[in-house]
Write a protein that holds these residues in place. Structure first.
Motif, PDB file in Angstrom:
ATOM      1  N   ARG A   1      12.776   1.518   6.529  1.00  7.41           N
ATOM      2  CA  ARG A   1      12.814   0.816   7.457  1.00  7.41           C
ATOM      3  C   ARG A   1      12.672  -0.065   7.125  1.00  7.41           C
ATOM      4  O   ARG A   1      11.740  -0.250   7.138  1.00  7.41           O
ATOM      5  CB  ARG A   1      12.545   1.826   7.998  1.00  7.41           C
ATOM      6  CG  ARG A   1      12.247   1.094   9.840  1.00  7.41           C
ATOM      7  CD  ARG A   1      14.385   0.432  10.617  1.00  7.41           C
ATOM      8  NE  ARG A   1      14.237   2.585  10.900  1.00  7.41           N
ATOM      9  CZ  ARG A   1      15.561   2.744  11.846  1.00  7.41           C
ATOM     10  NH1 ARG A   1      16.322   1.639  11.967  1.00  7.41           N
ATOM     11  NH2 ARG A   1      16.067   3.886  12.068  1.00  7.41           N
ATOM     12  N   PHE A   2      13.245  -1.469   7.730  1.00  9.76           N
ATOM     13  CA  PHE A   2      12.283  -2.362   7.956  1.00  9.76           C
ATOM     14  C   PHE A   2      12.271  -2.852   9.114  1.00  9.76           C
ATOM     15  O   PHE A   2      12.172  -2.249  10.326  1.00  9.76           O
ATOM     16  CB  PHE A   2      13.957  -3.495   7.800  1.00  9.76           C
ATOM     17  CG  PHE A   2      14.408  -4.496   6.951  1.00  9.76           C
ATOM     18  CD1 PHE A   2      14.029  -4.133   5.337  1.00  9.76           C
ATOM     19  CD2 PHE A   2      16.250  -3.925   6.515  1.00  9.76           C
ATOM     20  CE1 PHE A   2      14.311  -4.293   4.405  1.00  9.76           C
ATOM     21  CE2 PHE A   2      16.647  -4.677   5.109  1.00  9.76           C
ATOM     22  CZ  PHE A   2      15.498  -4.466   4.450  1.00  9.76           C
ATOM     23  N   VAL A   3      10.688  -3.302   8.668  1.00  4.88           N
ATOM     24  CA  VAL A   3      10.093  -3.357   9.974  1.00  4.88           C
ATOM     25  C   VAL A   3       9.463  -5.157  10.664  1.00  4.88           C
ATOM     26  O   VAL A   3       8.661  -4.936  11.319  1.00  4.88           O
ATOM     27  CB  VAL A   3       8.638  -2.514  10.079  1.00  4.88           C
ATOM     28  CG1 VAL A   3       8.949  -0.888  10.155  1.00  4.88           C
ATOM     29  CG2 VAL A   3       7.794  -3.191   9.188  1.00  4.88           C
ATOM     30  N   GLY A   4      10.523  -5.887  10.197  1.00  2.00           N
ATOM     31  CA  GLY A   4       9.598  -7.527  10.109  1.00  2.00           C
ATOM     32  C   GLY A   4      10.670  -8.275   9.623  1.00  2.00           C
ATOM     33  O   GLY A   4      11.481  -7.936   8.920  1.00  2.00           O
TER      34      GLY A   4
ATOM     35  N   VAL B   1       9.946  -6.842   0.917  1.00  4.21           N
ATOM     36  CA  VAL B   1      10.808  -6.808   0.462  1.00  4.21           C
ATOM     37  C   VAL B   1      11.659  -8.109   0.651  1.00  4.21           C
ATOM     38  O   VAL B   1      12.474  -8.072   1.684  1.00  4.21           O
ATOM     39  CB  VAL B   1      12.464  -6.080   0.069  1.00  4.21           C
ATOM     40  CG1 VAL B   1      12.703  -5.691   1.105  1.00  4.21           C
ATOM     41  CG2 VAL B   1      13.578  -5.918  -1.490  1.00  4.21           C
ATOM     42  N   HIS B   2      11.980  -9.046  -0.227  1.00  2.00           N
ATOM     43  CA  HIS B   2      11.831 -10.583   0.175  1.00  2.00           C
ATOM     44  C   HIS B   2      12.976 -10.573   0.937  1.00  2.00           C
ATOM     45  O   HIS B   2      14.236 -10.980   0.302  1.00  2.00           O
ATOM     46  CB  HIS B   2      12.120 -11.140  -0.936  1.00  2.00           C
ATOM     47  CG  HIS B   2      12.012 -13.476  -0.507  1.00  2.00           C
ATOM     48  ND1 HIS B   2      11.133 -13.365   0.001  1.00  2.00           N
ATOM     49  CD2 HIS B   2      13.152 -14.110  -0.358  1.00  2.00           C
ATOM     50  CE1 HIS B   2      11.300 -14.725   0.239  1.00  2.00           C
ATOM     51  NE2 HIS B   2      12.764 -14.922  -0.009  1.00  2.00           N
ATOM     52  N   PRO B   3      12.908 -10.889   2.164  1.00  2.00           N
ATOM     53  CA  PRO B   3      11.330 -11.965   3.361  1.00  2.00           C
ATOM     54  C   PRO B   3      11.748 -10.902   4.344  1.00  2.00           C
ATOM     55  O   PRO B   3      10.435 -11.389   4.725  1.00  2.00           O
ATOM     56  CB  PRO B   3      12.539 -13.190   3.678  1.00  2.00           C
ATOM     57  CG  PRO B   3      13.277 -13.332   3.721  1.00  2.00           C
ATOM     58  CD  PRO B   3      13.699 -11.932   3.063  1.00  2.00           C
ATOM     59  N   ARG B   4      12.082  -9.538   3.483  1.00  2.00           N
ATOM     60  CA  ARG B   4      11.719  -8.820   5.004  1.00  2.00           C
ATOM     61  C   ARG B   4      10.777  -7.845   4.797  1.00  2.00           C
ATOM     62  O   ARG B   4       9.747  -7.121   3.724  1.00  2.00           O
ATOM     63  CB  ARG B   4      12.047  -8.048   5.086  1.00  2.00           C
ATOM     64  CG  ARG B   4      13.829  -8.340   5.357  1.00  2.00           C
ATOM     65  CD  ARG B   4      14.357  -9.131   6.353  1.00  2.00           C
ATOM     66  NE  ARG B   4      13.720  -7.625   8.124  1.00  2.00           N
ATOM     67  CZ  ARG B   4      15.159  -7.330   8.381  1.00  2.00           C
ATOM     68  NH1 ARG B   4      16.644  -7.225   8.045  1.00  2.00           N
ATOM     69  NH2 ARG B   4      14.666  -6.429   9.476  1.00  2.00           N
ATOM     70  N   VAL B   5       9.840  -6.878   6.127  1.00  2.00           N
ATOM     71  CA  VAL B   5       8.570  -6.044   5.751  1.00  2.00           C
ATOM     72  C   VAL B   5       9.574  -4.836   5.658  1.00  2.00           C
ATOM     73  O   VAL B   5      10.358  -4.627   6.865  1.00  2.00           O
ATOM     74  CB  VAL B   5       7.761  -6.771   6.863  1.00  2.00           C
ATOM     75  CG1 VAL B   5       6.505  -5.151   6.698  1.00  2.00           C
ATOM     76  CG2 VAL B   5       7.075  -7.680   6.525  1.00  2.00           C
ATOM     77  N   PHE B   6       8.856  -4.039   5.259  1.00  2.00           N
ATOM     78  CA  PHE B   6       9.007  -2.482   4.777  1.00  2.00           C
ATOM     79  C   PHE B   6       8.195  -1.432   4.956  1.00  2.00           C
ATOM     80  O   PHE B   6       7.657  -1.878   4.783  1.00  2.00           O
ATOM     81  CB  PHE B   6      10.174  -2.366   4.378  1.00  2.00           C
ATOM     82  CG  PHE B   6      10.066  -2.290   2.640  1.00  2.00           C
ATOM     83  CD1 PHE B   6       9.593  -0.579   1.781  1.00  2.00           C
ATOM     84  CD2 PHE B   6       9.681  -3.359   2.015  1.00  2.00           C
ATOM     85  CE1 PHE B   6       9.634  -0.736   1.331  1.00  2.00           C
ATOM     86  CE2 PHE B   6       9.344  -3.077   0.800  1.00  2.00           C
ATOM     87  CZ  PHE B   6       8.464  -1.616   0.023  1.00  2.00           C
ATOM     88  N   SER B   7       9.523  -0.688   4.938  1.00  2.00           N
ATOM     89  CA  SER B   7       8.048   1.327   5.470  1.00  2.00           C
ATOM     90  C   SER B   7       9.142   1.914   4.624  1.00  2.00           C
ATOM     91  O   SER B   7      10.100   2.077   5.285  1.00  2.00           O
ATOM     92  CB  SER B   7       7.694   1.440   7.253  1.00  2.00           C
ATOM     93  OG  SER B   7       7.049   2.740   6.724  1.00  2.00           O
ATOM     94  N   GLN B   8       8.683   2.797   3.387  1.00  2.00           N
ATOM     95  CA  GLN B   8       9.332   3.654   3.160  1.00  2.00           C
ATOM     96  C   GLN B   8       8.346   5.241   2.904  1.00  2.00           C
ATOM     97  O   GLN B   8       7.342   5.314   2.157  1.00  2.00           O
ATOM     98  CB  GLN B   8       9.719   3.378   2.168  1.00  2.00           C
ATOM     99  CG  GLN B   8      10.750   3.806   1.274  1.00  2.00           C
ATOM    100  CD  GLN B   8      12.119   3.734  -0.161  1.00  2.00           C
ATOM    101  OE1 GLN B   8      10.980   2.385  -0.206  1.00  2.00           O
ATOM    102  NE2 GLN B   8      13.053   3.555  -0.407  1.00  2.00           N
TER     103      GLN B   8
ATOM    104  N   SER C   1       0.780  -1.000   0.233  1.00  2.00           N
ATOM    105  CA  SER C   1       0.640   0.071   0.007  1.00  2.00           C
ATOM    106  C   SER C   1       1.021   1.184   0.016  1.00  2.00           C
ATOM    107  O   SER C   1       1.938   1.279   0.205  1.00  2.00           O
ATOM    108  CB  SER C   1      -1.038  -0.065   0.424  1.00  2.00           C
ATOM    109  OG  SER C   1       0.019   0.049   2.524  1.00  2.00           O
ATOM    110  N   PHE C   2       0.368   2.955  -0.173  1.00  2.00           N
ATOM    111  CA  PHE C   2       1.202   3.825  -0.434  1.00  2.00           C
ATOM    112  C   PHE C   2       0.142   4.779   0.088  1.00  2.00           C
ATOM    113  O   PHE C   2      -1.610   4.187  -0.311  1.00  2.00           O
ATOM    114  CB  PHE C   2       1.723   3.657  -1.353  1.00  2.00           C
ATOM    115  CG  PHE C   2       0.705   4.667  -2.587  1.00  2.00           C
ATOM    116  CD1 PHE C   2       0.395   5.984  -2.520  1.00  2.00           C
ATOM    117  CD2 PHE C   2       0.356   4.005  -3.381  1.00  2.00           C
ATOM    118  CE1 PHE C   2      -0.060   6.442  -3.445  1.00  2.00           C
ATOM    119  CE2 PHE C   2      -0.628   4.249  -4.668  1.00  2.00           C
ATOM    120  CZ  PHE C   2      -1.121   5.597  -4.519  1.00  2.00           C
ATOM    121  N   ASP C   3       0.409   5.890   0.761  1.00  2.00           N
ATOM    122  CA  ASP C   3      -0.497   6.633   1.099  1.00  2.00           C
ATOM    123  C   ASP C   3       0.086   8.004   0.796  1.00  2.00           C
ATOM    124  O   ASP C   3       1.417   8.185   0.331  1.00  2.00           O
ATOM    125  CB  ASP C   3      -0.703   7.198   2.441  1.00  2.00           C
ATOM    126  CG  ASP C   3      -1.500   6.312   3.281  1.00  2.00           C
ATOM    127  OD1 ASP C   3      -2.534   5.581   2.663  1.00  2.00           O
ATOM    128  OD2 ASP C   3      -0.894   5.238   4.083  1.00  2.00           O
TER     129      ASP C   3
END
Length: 145
Positions: free
Chosen positions: A142-145, A106-113, A84-86
């Protein structure tokens, strides 16, 4: 002396402004992540930035086109999946600057940018209803997961 009306008109976004900004953010994010995941990213990705741009990648700051190039040269191949994006247009200029917040994998990590996109004054002038051209003024991943 500034009247209340001129202040309001300089800071108010119309529904059309918001729709065009959202289209610009959608176009930008698709192009950015396609470029990031390409074999030519070391050459192409830095073109989204300017010498004064900043990028903070997981707490590590880099500056400018060369900083971005040095960062991506040392990364393994990637495959981003945007969930998603806002898009938040920032009133005060026409076209407005945009704050774009993206989440995905971004395999295998969750990110927020988060991107602060600034209108590109060197790009050809757009016609009413066209998506403006932007460059990245600031970027934080930032990787968040």
């Amino acid at each position: 002396m500034t009247t209340g009306l001129s202040v309001v008109s300089a800071t108010t976004l119309t529904p059309s402004d918001i729709e065009i900004a959202t289209r610009a953010a959608d176009h930008f994010t698709r192009l950015y992540y396609t470029t990031y995941d390409s074999d030519t990213r070391v050459v192409d990705l830095p073109q989204f930035y300017r010498p004064t741009s900043t990028l903070t990648w997981n707490g590590e700051p880099v500056t400018g086109v060369d900083g971005v190039k040095n960062l991506v040269e040392n990364m393994p191949p990637t495959k981003h999946e945007m969930h998603s994006f806002d898009c938040h247009p920032i009133p005060g200029s026409q076209p407005p600057s945009l704050l774009v917040v993206v989440s995905g994998n971004v395999h295998p990590r969750v990110f927020s940018q988060s991107f602060m996109l600034l209108p590109d004054s060197t790009a050809p002038t757009t016609k009413p209803g066209e998506v403006a051209k932007y460059y990245i003024g600031a970027d934080t991943l930032r990787f968040v997961g």
